[in-house]
Design an enzyme around this catalytic site. Sequence first.
Site, mmCIF file in Angstrom:
data_model
loop_
_atom_site.group_PDB
_atom_site.id
_atom_site.type_symbol
_atom_site.label_atom_id
_atom_site.label_comp_id
_atom_site.label_asym_id
_atom_site.label_seq_id
_atom_site.Cartn_x
_atom_site.Cartn_y
_atom_site.Cartn_z
ATOM 1 N N MET A 66 0.775 -1.244 0.000
ATOM 2 C CA MET A 66 0.000 0.000 0.000
ATOM 3 C C MET A 66 0.810 1.300 0.000
ATOM 4 O O MET A 66 0.246 2.367 0.240
ATOM 5 C CB MET A 66 -0.958 -0.005 1.207
ATOM 6 C CG MET A 66 -1.901 -1.200 1.217
ATOM 7 S SD MET A 66 -3.078 -1.183 2.570
ATOM 8 C CE MET A 66 -4.156 0.126 2.053
ATOM 9 N N ASP A 77 1.175 -12.592 3.893
ATOM 10 C CA ASP A 77 -0.051 -13.365 3.742
ATOM 11 C C ASP A 77 -0.211 -13.734 2.270
ATOM 12 O O ASP A 77 0.401 -13.114 1.409
ATOM 13 C CB ASP A 77 -1.276 -12.604 4.269
ATOM 14 C CG ASP A 77 -1.321 -11.157 3.800
ATOM 15 O OD1 ASP A 77 -0.757 -10.290 4.490
ATOM 16 O OD2 ASP A 77 -1.886 -10.910 2.722
HETATM 17 N N1 HPA Z 1 -3.107 -6.062 1.174
HETATM 18 C C1 HPA Z 1 -2.554 -4.855 1.176
HETATM 19 N N2 HPA Z 1 -1.425 -4.598 1.795
HETATM 20 C C2 HPA Z 1 -0.815 -5.589 2.441
HETATM 21 C C3 HPA Z 1 -1.341 -6.882 2.466
HETATM 22 C C4 HPA Z 1 -2.549 -7.125 1.795
HETATM 23 O O1 HPA Z 1 -3.064 -8.242 1.788
HETATM 24 N N3 HPA Z 1 -0.502 -7.642 3.210
HETATM 25 C C5 HPA Z 1 0.504 -6.850 3.599
HETATM 26 N N4 HPA Z 1 0.319 -5.599 3.143
#
Ligand code: HPA
Length: 234
Positions: A181, A205
């Site tokens: 992000m 993740d």
């Molecule tokens: N989405 C957006 N930003 C992130 C994510 C995600 O799943 N995991 C770590 N930063």
Amino acid sequence: MATAHIMSNKEDIASIVIMPGDPKRAKFIADEFLTNVKEVNNVRNMLAYTGYYNNKKITVFPSGMGIPSMGIYAHELFSFYDVDTIIRIGTCGSYKEELDLFDLILVDKSYSDSNFAKSYSGVDTNVTMGNSELNKKIENTAQQLNKKLYVGNVFCSECFYSLKNENSKLIAEHDCLAVEMESFALFHIAEKLKKKASVVLTVSDSFISKKETTALEREKGLKDMIHLVLESIS
Ligand code: HPA
């Protein structure tokens, strides 16, 4: 000296800044990796530290989460503190089966549907890029350290939670390996201010396996990435 969001003496900020998202992670990096550490900012609890790694002066300054927060700190550090290089070290969600938890990605292009570039500089673009020279250094260091480093594009999202599912479109049309992000803003600001920026990410993740890491695992499990980045610049 103080800016709108930073209260640090100019001489206390190094020309190279390592930038995690989380202020607690900045403290962890300073405690575990740097010597002669000094706290150099606590405005809004954005705890920043300057210390030494292999005799090189380095500041660890958190960005907070998302494009607007990154936009504030990257702009103020580059423009008012004479910072030359910012390397974001963050986490991402993987879109690819082969990218497992704790794998490392060096970002080539950042694709975003954000309006940030247009708002910041009037440039209507959806793609920004890391500094190629700095990226090469990080790639070479990864090779020397025998660390597997994936190089590729990411989606820089404005929404952690989204009701749309466009993952397959992002993979097919923009070749994105993962989502985070902040990279889009950092790259655009660095380019416009003629500074250097790179982004290295750890997979925290996976959209494929649905596996996730805990906050504690993330804090401790990022050592590989931190070591790689510190070795690349020292
Ligand atoms: N989405 C957006 N930003 C992130 C994510 C995600 O799943 N995991 C770590 N930063």
